[in-house]
Design an enzyme around this catalytic site. Structure first.
Site, mmCIF file in Angstrom:
data_model
loop_
_atom_site.group_PDB
_atom_site.id
_atom_site.type_symbol
_atom_site.label_atom_id
_atom_site.label_comp_id
_atom_site.label_asym_id
_atom_site.label_seq_id
_atom_site.Cartn_x
_atom_site.Cartn_y
_atom_site.Cartn_z
ATOM 1 N N SER A 74 0.797 -1.241 0.000
ATOM 2 C CA SER A 74 0.000 0.000 0.000
ATOM 3 C C SER A 74 0.825 1.285 0.000
ATOM 4 O O SER A 74 0.265 2.367 -0.187
ATOM 5 C CB SER A 74 -0.930 0.024 1.214
ATOM 6 O OG SER A 74 -2.050 -0.766 0.947
ATOM 7 N N LYS A 77 0.355 3.459 -2.886
ATOM 8 C CA LYS A 77 -0.834 4.311 -3.025
ATOM 9 C C LYS A 77 -0.487 5.800 -2.935
ATOM 10 O O LYS A 77 -1.219 6.648 -3.448
ATOM 11 C CB LYS A 77 -1.885 3.920 -1.972
ATOM 12 C CG LYS A 77 -2.472 2.530 -2.270
ATOM 13 C CD LYS A 77 -3.332 1.950 -1.162
ATOM 14 C CE LYS A 77 -3.827 0.572 -1.577
ATOM 15 N NZ LYS A 77 -4.366 -0.258 -0.516
ATOM 16 N N TYR A 199 -3.259 -2.262 -10.381
ATOM 17 C CA TYR A 199 -3.265 -2.207 -8.906
ATOM 18 C C TYR A 199 -2.403 -3.331 -8.317
ATOM 19 O O TYR A 199 -1.592 -3.096 -7.414
ATOM 20 C CB TYR A 199 -4.718 -2.290 -8.391
ATOM 21 C CG TYR A 199 -4.785 -2.339 -6.885
ATOM 22 C CD1 TYR A 199 -4.590 -1.190 -6.123
ATOM 23 C CD2 TYR A 199 -4.999 -3.542 -6.223
ATOM 24 C CE1 TYR A 199 -4.622 -1.237 -4.734
ATOM 25 C CE2 TYR A 199 -5.034 -3.604 -4.835
ATOM 26 C CZ TYR A 199 -4.841 -2.447 -4.100
ATOM 27 O OH TYR A 199 -4.854 -2.504 -2.724
ATOM 28 N N TYR A 251 -4.209 2.957 7.811
ATOM 29 C CA TYR A 251 -5.466 2.228 7.947
ATOM 30 C C TYR A 251 -6.316 2.793 9.093
ATOM 31 O O TYR A 251 -6.308 4.006 9.315
ATOM 32 C CB TYR A 251 -5.229 0.720 8.123
ATOM 33 C CG TYR A 251 -4.135 0.180 7.241
ATOM 34 C CD1 TYR A 251 -4.148 0.432 5.873
ATOM 35 C CD2 TYR A 251 -3.085 -0.559 7.759
ATOM 36 C CE1 TYR A 251 -3.157 -0.057 5.047
ATOM 37 C CE2 TYR A 251 -2.085 -1.056 6.931
ATOM 38 C CZ TYR A 251 -2.128 -0.795 5.585
ATOM 39 O OH TYR A 251 -1.147 -1.259 4.774
ATOM 40 N N VAL A 269 1.225 -3.804 3.788
ATOM 41 C CA VAL A 269 1.189 -5.096 4.480
ATOM 42 C C VAL A 269 2.436 -5.962 4.216
ATOM 43 O O VAL A 269 2.569 -7.035 4.779
ATOM 44 C CB VAL A 269 -0.092 -5.908 4.171
ATOM 45 C CG1 VAL A 269 -1.317 -5.258 4.775
ATOM 46 C CG2 VAL A 269 -0.261 -6.138 2.681
HETATM 47 N N1 GLN Z 1 -2.218 -5.844 -1.885
HETATM 48 C C1 GLN Z 1 -2.883 -5.507 -0.680
HETATM 49 C C2 GLN Z 1 -4.390 -5.548 -0.895
HETATM 50 O O1 GLN Z 1 -4.807 -5.042 -1.873
HETATM 51 C C3 GLN Z 1 -2.448 -4.138 -0.233
HETATM 52 C C4 GLN Z 1 -3.045 -3.765 1.066
HETATM 53 C C5 GLN Z 1 -2.141 -3.062 2.003
HETATM 54 O O2 GLN Z 1 -0.921 -3.013 1.928
HETATM 55 N N2 GLN Z 1 -2.801 -2.544 2.993
HETATM 56 O O3 GLN Z 1 -5.122 -6.096 -0.124
#
Ligand code: GLN
Length: 315
Positions: A74, A77, A199, A251, A269
């Site tokens: 993430s 992002k 993505y 988050y 994550v």
């Molecule tokens: N690839 C993970 C997902 O889409 C990314 C989520 C994350 O790092 N919070 O669920």
């Protein structure tokens, strides 16, 4: 535009601080869990710890596994948000909000209640809208996104981890559901499969702590990019992007995180967390064991100790 003075860093022995922190967190391994939602991430060694710091006066400090590439997940992002804001300007905010979600990053419930407008660009739903924007404006979005990561990090070897990307796709049912849901609300322009493909690849970008601290340095340095020698990130956007990181970057743990760490951060994550201390430095920590919310357990502790020991936070 006038340059705001940089913060004095001369009195801080960063090597000593990182060493002390490394010793202090040794007891915290084993308290979190490595991400297991896809097989490709489950295999990562839980005991890794890397830290890299890049300062606005051009210095770099490293600790442990700082040069080892990991799955940025993430953290990507933030980079896609920068590109989407470049393409769409403030109009992007008609399609995605900028409030903390207070829900898990992959939740569908809130999206349904709020008619397909994701709360912010850092939950999966919001990130999918942002990714859609990249594809809408650029048919070579995947390649150009990779090039941006390479340019910002100054590392031409940065690449997509194909195995992680495949694993994301093979197990990405929830993300597929979110994307279809957005499409049903008219909030995706492009083909759902194309959006998911980009993505999954952006999540599967493999970068090291050093790559990421370099890539995020412009956000600490009023947009100025020392490695690319230009201004890839619009100065006016730096405040906005950092604000969204502070309020939505980790988050549904943002309140506690801001209390403990006190700087804009974005986690993934894969166990990475990138932090920005405006007019001072960028920092990236990587340690794969996650807390219940999905933030690196040891990484959060490292950042908490770092801002406490250096007295550098935004507050
Ligand atoms: N690839 C993970 C997902 O889409 C990314 C989520 C994350 O790092 N919070 O669920």
């Amino acid at each position: 535009m006038a340059r705001v003075p940089l913060r004095p860093l001369d009195g801080i022995d960063f090597d000593a601080v990182l060493g002390e922190i490394g010793d202090a967190v040794a007891k915290d391994f084993g308290k979190g869990k490595v991400a297991s939602y896809i097989p490709a991430l489950k295999r990562v060694s839980p005991k890794k710890l890397g830290i890299a710091v890049s300062t606005v006066d051009g210095k770099e400090y490293r600790y442990g596994d700082a040069r080892e590439p990991f799955s940025i997940q993430s953290i990507s992002k933030v980079l896609t948000l920068i590109v989407a804001l470049h393409h769409e300007g403030e109009g992007l905010w008609k399609r995605v909000g900028r409030e903390p979600s207070g829900n898990p990053y992959n939740s569908l419930v809130q999206l349904e209640r709020e008619n397909g407008i994701p709360r912010n660009p850092f939950i999966n739903a919001g990130a999918l809208v942002v990714t859609d924007s990249l594809l809408t404006h650029d048919k070579d979005a995947k390649e150009n996104f990779l090039n941006l990561a390479r340019t910002l990090s100054g590392n031409k070897k940065v690449k997509f981890d194909r195995e992680v990307a495949r694993s994301e796709r093979d197990h990405g049912h929830r993300n597929a559901a979110i994307a279809h849901f957005l499409k049903s609300h008219g909030n995706l322009n492009c083909d759902v499969e194309e959006v998911l493909d980009l993505y999954f690849h952006q999540c599967a970008l493999a970068m090291s702590c050093l790559d990421l601290s370099r890539a995020f340095l412009p956000l600490a340095n009023q947009g100025n990019d020392m490695h690319a020698g230009g201004n890839l990130i619009d100065k006016r956007r730096v405040k906005r992007v950092n604000a969204v990181m502070l309020t939505c970057g980790v988050y549904d743990g943002v309140g506690n995180f801001a209390y403990r760490v006190g700087i804009p951060c974005k986690s993934g994550v894969g166990g990475g967390i990138v932090g920005v201390i405006p007019r001072a430095l960028s920092i990236c920590v990587w340690s794969p064991e996650l807390d219940a919310i999905g933030n690196s357990y040891v990484g959060t502790r490292v950042l908490e100790l770092f801002t406490s020991k250096t007295h550098l936070s935004v507050f």
